[in-house]
Structure formats: C-alpha cells, structure tokens
Design a protein around this motif. Structure first.
Motif, PDB file in Angstrom:
ATOM      1  N   LYS A 264       0.851  -1.187   0.000  1.00 37.36           N
ATOM      2  CA  LYS A 264       0.000   0.000   0.000  1.00 37.36           C
ATOM      3  C   LYS A 264       0.886   1.236   0.000  1.00 37.36           C
ATOM      4  CE  LYS A 264      -4.520  -0.981   2.125  1.00 37.36           C
ATOM      5  NZ  LYS A 264      -4.575  -2.433   2.139  1.00 37.36           N
ATOM      6  N   ALA A 265       0.330   2.329  -0.532  1.00 37.08           N
ATOM      7  CA  ALA A 265       1.051   3.601  -0.534  1.00 37.08           C
ATOM      8  C   ALA A 265       0.040   4.730  -0.426  1.00 37.08           C
ATOM      9  CB  ALA A 265       1.892   3.747  -1.802  1.00 37.08           C
ATOM     10  N   GLY A 266       0.472   5.829   0.202  1.00 36.65           N
ATOM     11  CA  GLY A 266      -0.423   6.956   0.429  1.00 36.65           C
ATOM     12  C   GLY A 266      -0.071   8.145  -0.441  1.00 36.65           C
ATOM     13  N   ILE A 267      -1.100   8.835  -0.929  1.00 32.55           N
ATOM     14  CA  ILE A 267      -0.909  10.066  -1.700  1.00 32.55           C
ATOM     15  C   ILE A 267      -0.806  11.228  -0.730  1.00 32.55           C
ATOM     16  CG2 ILE A 267      -1.919  11.610  -3.420  1.00 32.55           C
ATOM     17  CD1 ILE A 267      -3.410   9.177  -4.556  1.00 32.55           C
ATOM     18  N   CYS A 268       0.251  12.022  -0.858  1.00 34.20           N
ATOM     19  CA  CYS A 268       0.412  13.177   0.036  1.00 34.20           C
ATOM     20  C   CYS A 268       0.479  14.459  -0.776  1.00 34.20           C
ATOM     21  CB  CYS A 268       1.626  13.003   0.950  1.00 34.20           C
ATOM     22  SG  CYS A 268       3.146  13.742   0.379  1.00 34.20           S
ATOM     23  N   ASN A 269       0.469  15.588  -0.077  1.00 32.47           N
ATOM     24  CA  ASN A 269       0.454  16.878  -0.762  1.00 32.47           C
ATOM     25  C   ASN A 269       1.695  17.090  -1.608  1.00 32.47           C
ATOM     26  OD1 ASN A 269      -2.024  17.565   0.227  1.00 32.47           O
ATOM     27  ND2 ASN A 269      -1.281  18.923   1.835  1.00 32.47           N
ATOM     28  N   THR A 270       2.839  16.531  -1.186  1.00 31.87           N
ATOM     29  CA  THR A 270       4.051  16.682  -1.985  1.00 31.87           C
ATOM     30  C   THR A 270       3.864  16.043  -3.357  1.00 31.87           C
ATOM     31  OG1 THR A 270       5.472  16.757  -0.033  1.00 31.87           O
ATOM     32  CG2 THR A 270       6.521  16.184  -2.111  1.00 31.87           C
ATOM     33  N   ASP A 271       3.186  14.894  -3.415  1.00 32.20           N
ATOM     34  CA  ASP A 271       2.905  14.263  -4.705  1.00 32.20           C
ATOM     35  C   ASP A 271       2.061  15.188  -5.592  1.00 32.20           C
ATOM     36  OD1 ASP A 271       4.158  11.821  -3.862  1.00 32.20           O
ATOM     37  OD2 ASP A 271       2.335  11.338  -2.755  1.00 32.20           O
ATOM     38  N   LEU A 272       1.070  15.818  -4.993  1.00 30.90           N
ATOM     39  CA  LEU A 272       0.213  16.734  -5.753  1.00 30.90           C
ATOM     40  C   LEU A 272       1.012  17.950  -6.215  1.00 30.90           C
ATOM     41  CD1 LEU A 272      -3.005  16.624  -3.513  1.00 30.90           C
ATOM     42  CD2 LEU A 272      -2.485  15.252  -5.545  1.00 30.90           C
ATOM     43  N   GLU A 273       1.914  18.446  -5.364  1.00 27.35           N
ATOM     44  CA  GLU A 273       2.735  19.594  -5.736  1.00 27.35           C
ATOM     45  C   GLU A 273       3.736  19.236  -6.831  1.00 27.35           C
ATOM     46  OE1 GLU A 273       2.201  22.592  -4.877  1.00 27.35           O
ATOM     47  OE2 GLU A 273       0.734  22.252  -3.290  1.00 27.35           O
ATOM     48  N   LEU A 274       4.238  17.998  -6.831  1.00 26.17           N
ATOM     49  CA  LEU A 274       5.154  17.576  -7.897  1.00 26.17           C
ATOM     50  C   LEU A 274       4.465  17.653  -9.255  1.00 26.17           C
ATOM     51  CD1 LEU A 274       6.969  14.528  -6.263  1.00 26.17           C
ATOM     52  CD2 LEU A 274       8.082  16.585  -7.141  1.00 26.17           C
ATOM     53  N   ILE A 275       3.200  17.271  -9.308  1.00 26.06           N
ATOM     54  CA  ILE A 275       2.457  17.351 -10.564  1.00 26.06           C
ATOM     55  C   ILE A 275       2.326  18.804 -11.006  1.00 26.06           C
ATOM     56  CG2 ILE A 275       0.225  16.886 -11.669  1.00 26.06           C
ATOM     57  CD1 ILE A 275      -0.046  14.468  -9.817  1.00 26.06           C
ATOM     58  N   LYS A 276       2.196  19.714 -10.044  1.00 29.28           N
ATOM     59  CA  LYS A 276       2.084  21.139 -10.372  1.00 29.28           C
ATOM     60  C   LYS A 276       3.426  21.750 -10.778  1.00 29.28           C
ATOM     61  CE  LYS A 276      -1.593  21.976  -6.958  1.00 29.28           C
ATOM     62  NZ  LYS A 276      -1.895  22.721  -5.712  1.00 29.28           N
ATOM     63  N   GLY A 277       4.528  21.039 -10.487  1.00 28.44           N
ATOM     64  CA  GLY A 277       5.836  21.571 -10.852  1.00 28.44           C
ATOM     65  C   GLY A 277       6.676  22.039  -9.691  1.00 28.44           C
ATOM     66  N   TYR A 278       6.336  21.578  -8.476  1.00 27.09           N
ATOM     67  CA  TYR A 278       7.111  21.959  -7.292  1.00 27.09           C
ATOM     68  C   TYR A 278       8.595  21.665  -7.467  1.00 27.09           C
ATOM     69  CZ  TYR A 278       9.260  20.443  -2.848  1.00 27.09           C
ATOM     70  OH  TYR A 278      10.138  20.188  -1.827  1.00 27.09           O
ATOM     71  N   TYR A 279       8.919  20.530  -8.120  1.00 30.67           N
ATOM     72  CA  TYR A 279      10.310  20.150  -8.370  1.00 30.67           C
ATOM     73  C   TYR A 279      10.348  19.429  -9.713  1.00 30.67           C
ATOM     74  CZ  TYR A 279      14.978  18.236  -7.615  1.00 30.67           C
ATOM     75  OH  TYR A 279      16.309  17.932  -7.738  1.00 30.67           O
ATOM     76  N   PRO A 280      11.354  19.720 -10.548  1.00 36.68           N
ATOM     77  CA  PRO A 280      11.399  19.066 -11.869  1.00 36.68           C
ATOM     78  C   PRO A 280      11.756  17.587 -11.760  1.00 36.68           C
ATOM     79  CG  PRO A 280      13.380  20.395 -11.524  1.00 36.68           C
ATOM     80  CD  PRO A 280      12.474  20.672 -10.356  1.00 36.68           C
ATOM     81  N   TYR A 281      10.757  16.722 -11.867  1.00 33.02           N
ATOM     82  CA  TYR A 281      10.962  15.292 -11.655  1.00 33.02           C
ATOM     83  C   TYR A 281      10.273  14.498 -12.745  1.00 33.02           C
ATOM     84  CZ  TYR A 281      10.527  10.664  -9.481  1.00 33.02           C
ATOM     85  OH  TYR A 281      10.571   9.314  -9.224  1.00 33.02           O
ATOM     86  N   THR A 282      10.963  13.487 -13.236  1.00 33.56           N
ATOM     87  CA  THR A 282      10.381  12.529 -14.166  1.00 33.56           C
ATOM     88  C   THR A 282      10.583  11.129 -13.604  1.00 33.56           C
ATOM     89  OG1 THR A 282      10.803  13.918 -16.117  1.00 33.56           O
ATOM     90  CG2 THR A 282      10.492  11.557 -16.487  1.00 33.56           C
ATOM     91  N   GLY A 283       9.509  10.370 -13.498  1.00 35.79           N
ATOM     92  CA  GLY A 283       9.612   9.015 -12.975  1.00 35.79           C
ATOM     93  C   GLY A 283       8.383   8.641 -12.175  1.00 35.79           C
ATOM     94  N   ILE A 284       8.514   7.561 -11.408  1.00 37.17           N
ATOM     95  CA  ILE A 284       7.435   7.081 -10.546  1.00 37.17           C
ATOM     96  C   ILE A 284       7.420   7.925  -9.274  1.00 37.17           C
ATOM     97  CG2 ILE A 284       6.537   5.104  -9.260  1.00 37.17           C
ATOM     98  CD1 ILE A 284       8.281   3.371 -11.226  1.00 37.17           C
ATOM     99  N   ILE A 285       6.278   8.477  -8.934  1.00 36.43           N
ATOM    100  CA  ILE A 285       6.184   9.259  -7.705  1.00 36.43           C
ATOM    101  C   ILE A 285       5.682   8.385  -6.564  1.00 36.43           C
ATOM    102  CG2 ILE A 285       5.941  11.464  -8.890  1.00 36.43           C
ATOM    103  CD1 ILE A 285       2.957  11.339  -8.412  1.00 36.43           C
ATOM    104  N   GLY A 286       5.575   8.974  -5.362  1.00 34.99           N
ATOM    105  CA  GLY A 286       5.097   8.253  -4.184  1.00 34.99           C
ATOM    106  C   GLY A 286       6.224   7.916  -3.229  1.00 34.99           C
TER     107      GLY A 286
END
Length: 317
Positions: free
Chosen positions: A33-55
């Motif tokens: 199991k894994a939990g969705i957190c606000n950092t994951d949502l911010e990564l989608i918005k562009g909080y940090y330039p990241y490509t790959g699997i999040i979580g």
C-alpha cells in the motif's frame, strides 16, 4: 511492472516500466500500500522538476535483501544518502548533497509494484500495526521532526495552522508534549477528529495576533503562512511544515523587528513514529478517506485533489 509515471507535469499509468535496478546494499521491496500526500500533488504542479514514478509513503514486503528481512513488512526512510559527504559525516545525512529521494529526486517511488531502497533505510512494521496504518509512518516521522528541532514544554502556547493530513498528525504528536496547543482550520468536520482526542480547535478567524510562542504552518499556502506569522509574539518561532509550489511574499522587516525565528522542517525519525503507531498514541484511521487499486491510480489522484478529502491510499499488491 505497472506504476504511476510523472513526466512534463502529466501523470499516467504505465504497464511496461522496468523492474528497479538493485544496487549493492539495497533491497527489492514489493509494495503493498502507498499513500498520496500533498508533496505528490505539488510535484504534478511543478514543485520540483521530476520525471519518474512518484510516491514515498509506503508499506511493502522485502523480496530481495538480508535474510532477516525477507518476506517481512517494512517501511522506508526516503533519503538514500552517500555516507561520505560533509553532511553525512556531520550527522545531517538527510541533507546529503548526493542523495536521491524516493519518488521525488532521481529515484523511482512507491506508486508501482516494486521499489528499491538501501537496506539501512528499512524499518520493520510491528505486528500489531495494520498495513493501512503503517503507510502513515513517513508523515508521522515528519511531524515528529518538529520535536527534534524545538524543545517544547507545558509553558509554550503553540498554534498549528491547517486541518489537513499533515496538520492533524502534527497536532496529535505535539499534543503528546503537554504544550498548550490550539489547532485551526477551515473545515469543522476535520477538526472534530482532533477534538475527540481532547485537542482544542477553532476556525481560522478566531486567531488573535501576537498570542502564541510557536506557530506551525501545515497549509502550504500563503494564507496559512500569514495566519501563522500574525499569531506569533515577538521572539516567537515559526515552523514551516509543508512544501510550497510557488513563492511567498514575506515582510522581512517585521521578522527583524519582532526577532522571529523561522525553521524549515522536513523528514523525521521513523523508529519513534512506529512506536507511536504500535502503542496507539496517534490515531490515523479517521484520516483515511478511501483506497483505490493501482489500476485506478489516476482516479485516486483526482479524489486526493478534491477539497476536504484527507488521505487517499493506493492498493498496489
């Protein structure tokens, strides 16, 4: 393997992701199991330039690693560090200049069937802690980091701003210090969770200026920061406990005049977080809104974005 892949600020479900490469000293973990957190949502918005699997909030089963961990449930610290840079050598390894960070910086994350992490990052989950509850280990540890940075007593008047997932965990952990705690938010139904634990709460408009020794902003937005700042007495401490995707406009002169201390607060200790869960000192069950299979991961993210929703979990395996 299947996983949620982020690229160019777009999240997609992929079924052809290669299994993680296992480097020396690392373990292969099958994610449960894994939990969705606000950092994951911010990564989608562009909080940090990241490509790959999040979580990065996960519970899994060790499939390849030391014998004592094989087939055991584990959680994992998210910073994979080098061990030899200045920060590692000085005891500040979470700031390792060569680190990778699970699902955030140069390391594929937990929203996939498998992940890899250094063996030293893994912690066994106590038998009496459910898999769903154990997904909260990382954010509970982050909440506990405040107590690593500030010495709190019953004499301190402390304000937590934010009634979301992180704010609720910060409030529960700070309440254990015996400080004079008050939590404010915008959702009465969320605050009830804390009131049921004997924590004083209120809506944000009841906060009086210069009435707290320490304030903790768990909102990640300018409005929450402004409330936390106004509530501080001179020589107070303002803790920033959430990631911001944009920039804040800060009245620096007022910080100087009031001699305010600002502290950024990020990752924290896993062992005491697991102990709190095992001893039922924190209650995470009311924070779980829903659980989706990985195949419905995109729908899970839409749910997690919905105003008022607390924790959304993904059932991976």
């Amino acid at each position: 393997m299947k996983g949620l892949w982020l690229e160019n600020n777009e999240l997609q479900l992929k079924t052809d992701i290669p299994l993680p490469e296992i480097l020396p000293g690392e373990a292969l973990v099958r994610v449960l199991k894994a939990g969705i957190c606000n950092t994951d949502l911010e990564l989608i918005k562009g909080y940090y330039p990241y490509t790959g699997i999040i979580g990065h909030e996960f519970v899994g089963i060790v499939e390849t690693g030391p014998q004592e961990l094989i087939n055991k449930r584990v959680v994992g610290e998210i910073n994979a560090v080098c061990g030899y840079c200045h920060y590692c050598q000085s005891g500040n390894s979470s700031h390792c200049e060569n680190r990778t960070v699970l699902g955030i910086v140069n390391r594929n994350g937990a929203f996939a069937e498998y992940l890899s992490l250094p063996i030293k990052n893994l912690h066994l989950v106590p038998e009496n802690v459910s898999t769903a509850a154990a997904t909260f280990t990382e954010p509970i540890a982050a909440a506990l980091e405040i107590q690593q940075q500030i010495s709190l007593t019953s004499q301190h008047q402390v304000l937590v701003v934010g009634d979301g997932k992180l704010g609720q965990l910060v409030a529960q952990t700070l309440a254990l210090t015996g400080c004079d705690l008050f939590v404010v938010g915008r959702h009465r139904e969320k605050l009830v969770n804390l009131e049921n634990r004997g924590i004083k709460t209120g809506l944000v408009d009841v906060v009086k200026e210069k009435s707290f020794d320490i304030t903790v902003d768990c909102t990640g937005n300018p409005q929450g920061f402004a409330i936390a700042r106004r509530a501080l007495r001179p020589r107070g401490i303002l803790v920033l406990k959430s990631t911001y995707s944009g920039n804040l406009n800060v009245d620096i002169s007022s910080l100087v005049v009031d001699e305010i201390t600002m502290i950024g607060s990020r990752c924290g200790p896993f062992t005491p977080a697991l102990e709190l869960l095992a001893n039922k000192k924190v209650d995470v069950q009311p924070l779980i809104n829903s659980c989706y299979p990985l195949s419905q991961g995109l729908e899970a993210f839409e749910k997690a974005k919905t105003k008022g929703v607390l924790k959304v979990l993904l059932e991976i395996n």
